[in-house]
Write a protein that holds these residues in place. Sequence first.
Motif, short mmCIF file in Angstrom:
data_model
loop_
_atom_site.label_atom_id
_atom_site.label_comp_id
_atom_site.label_asym_id
_atom_site.label_seq_id
_atom_site.Cartn_x
_atom_site.Cartn_y
_atom_site.Cartn_z
N TRP A 68 12.14 6.06 7.27
CA TRP A 68 11.17 6.86 6.53
C TRP A 68 10.08 5.96 5.94
CZ3 TRP A 68 9.44 6.79 1.52
CH2 TRP A 68 8.62 7.84 1.15
N PHE A 69 10.49 4.83 5.40
CA PHE A 69 9.53 3.90 4.80
C PHE A 69 8.54 3.38 5.85
CE2 PHE A 69 8.23 -0.28 3.17
CZ PHE A 69 7.71 0.10 1.94
N TRP A 70 9.05 3.01 7.02
CA TRP A 70 8.17 2.51 8.08
C TRP A 70 7.26 3.62 8.59
CZ3 TRP A 70 7.23 -2.38 8.99
CH2 TRP A 70 8.17 -3.34 8.58
N LEU A 71 7.76 4.85 8.65
CA LEU A 71 6.90 5.98 9.03
C LEU A 71 5.81 6.20 8.00
CD1 LEU A 71 9.50 8.53 10.43
CD2 LEU A 71 7.75 7.30 11.71
N ARG A 72 6.12 6.02 6.73
CA ARG A 72 5.11 6.13 5.67
C ARG A 72 4.03 5.07 5.85
NH1 ARG A 72 1.84 8.50 2.52
NH2 ARG A 72 1.49 7.54 0.52
N MET A 73 4.43 3.86 6.16
CA MET A 73 3.46 2.79 6.40
C MET A 73 2.59 3.13 7.62
SD MET A 73 5.71 -0.62 5.51
CE MET A 73 4.90 -1.54 6.75
N ASN A 74 3.20 3.67 8.66
CA ASN A 74 2.46 4.05 9.86
C ASN A 74 1.47 5.17 9.53
OD1 ASN A 74 1.82 4.00 12.64
ND2 ASN A 74 3.13 5.78 12.96
N LYS B 164 3.68 7.53 -4.48
CA LYS B 164 4.24 6.32 -5.10
C LYS B 164 5.65 6.56 -5.63
CE LYS B 164 3.48 3.11 -8.89
NZ LYS B 164 2.60 2.71 -9.98
N ALA B 165 5.85 7.66 -6.34
CA ALA B 165 7.17 7.93 -6.92
C ALA B 165 8.23 8.11 -5.84
CB ALA B 165 7.11 9.16 -7.81
N TRP B 166 7.87 8.82 -4.77
CA TRP B 166 8.83 9.02 -3.68
C TRP B 166 9.15 7.71 -2.96
CZ3 TRP B 166 11.89 12.91 -3.37
CH2 TRP B 166 11.52 14.14 -3.89
N THR B 167 8.16 6.86 -2.82
CA THR B 167 8.39 5.58 -2.15
C THR B 167 9.31 4.70 -2.99
OG1 THR B 167 6.21 5.76 -1.14
CG2 THR B 167 7.26 3.61 -1.09
N VAL B 168 9.08 4.67 -4.28
CA VAL B 168 9.96 3.90 -5.18
C VAL B 168 11.38 4.47 -5.14
CG1 VAL B 168 10.41 3.32 -7.60
CG2 VAL B 168 8.11 3.10 -6.67
N PHE B 169 11.48 5.81 -5.18
CA PHE B 169 12.78 6.46 -5.11
C PHE B 169 13.50 6.10 -3.80
CE2 PHE B 169 15.27 10.21 -3.73
CZ PHE B 169 16.27 10.15 -4.68
N ALA B 170 12.78 6.16 -2.68
CA ALA B 170 13.39 5.83 -1.38
C ALA B 170 13.82 4.37 -1.33
CB ALA B 170 12.41 6.13 -0.25
N PHE B 171 13.02 3.48 -1.91
CA PHE B 171 13.38 2.06 -1.92
C PHE B 171 14.65 1.84 -2.73
CE2 PHE B 171 13.06 -2.24 -3.68
CZ PHE B 171 12.95 -2.96 -2.51
N ALA C 16 0.83 -1.21 0.00
CA ALA C 16 0.00 0.00 0.00
C ALA C 16 0.86 1.26 0.00
CB ALA C 16 -0.93 0.00 1.21
N ALA C 17 2.07 1.17 0.52
CA ALA C 17 2.97 2.33 0.54
C ALA C 17 3.42 2.68 -0.88
CB ALA C 17 4.18 2.05 1.43
N PHE C 18 3.37 1.71 -1.79
CA PHE C 18 3.78 1.95 -3.17
C PHE C 18 2.61 2.39 -4.05
CE2 PHE C 18 7.24 -0.71 -1.66
CZ PHE C 18 8.33 -0.05 -2.20
N ALA C 19 1.54 2.88 -3.45
CA ALA C 19 0.38 3.36 -4.20
C ALA C 19 0.05 4.78 -3.75
CB ALA C 19 -0.81 2.44 -3.96
N GLY C 20 -0.75 5.44 -4.51
CA GLY C 20 -1.19 6.78 -4.13
C GLY C 20 -0.28 7.87 -4.65
N THR C 21 -0.43 9.05 -4.06
CA THR C 21 0.30 10.22 -4.55
C THR C 21 1.79 10.17 -4.23
OG1 THR C 21 -0.25 11.40 -2.51
CG2 THR C 21 -1.74 11.67 -4.37
#
Length: 122
Positions: A95-101, A42-49, A35-40
Motif C-alpha cells: 500500500w505504501f509503495w502504491l501511495r508513492m506511485n 499524512k495521517a493514514w500514511t503514518v498509521f500504515a507505517f 513526500a508520502a508523509f505529507a498532504g491530506t
Amino acid sequence: MTGIDEKIRQGMSEDDRAFLASLDAEPGLFQQMGAAFAGTMKAWTVFAFLLSLVFFGLAIWSGFAMFDSETAVEAIGWAGVGLAGFMATGFVKIWFWLRMNHLTLLREMKIIELRLDSLNAN
C-alpha cells in the motif's frame, strides 16, 4: 531538447518555468518516501507505517514463541500467526509503495498539464 520544448518554455511565465524546473528534477527514493508523509493522506500514511511495525513485531515475536512452544499444535499455531504477521506487513508495504506511485503519477500529470497550458496560451 526539441523545437516544441523550446516553444513551450518561451510561452511560459517565470513562475511556471520555476515550478516546471522543480518538477523536472527527478526525486530520489527517500524524497519520494518523505513526500508520502505529507498532504491530506499524512495521517493514514503514518498509521500504515506504524501498523507495519506492529505486524512485523508480531511476526518476530510469534517466531520466537513458536520455537519456545511445548507442543507441535502450539508451534503450528504460532507459525500461522507469524506467517499472517509477515503477510500483513507485506500488504501494508505494498500500500505504501502504491501511495508513492500515486504521488509520482500526480507529479507527471501536473507536468503534462503545465505543458498543455503553455501550448494553449500561444
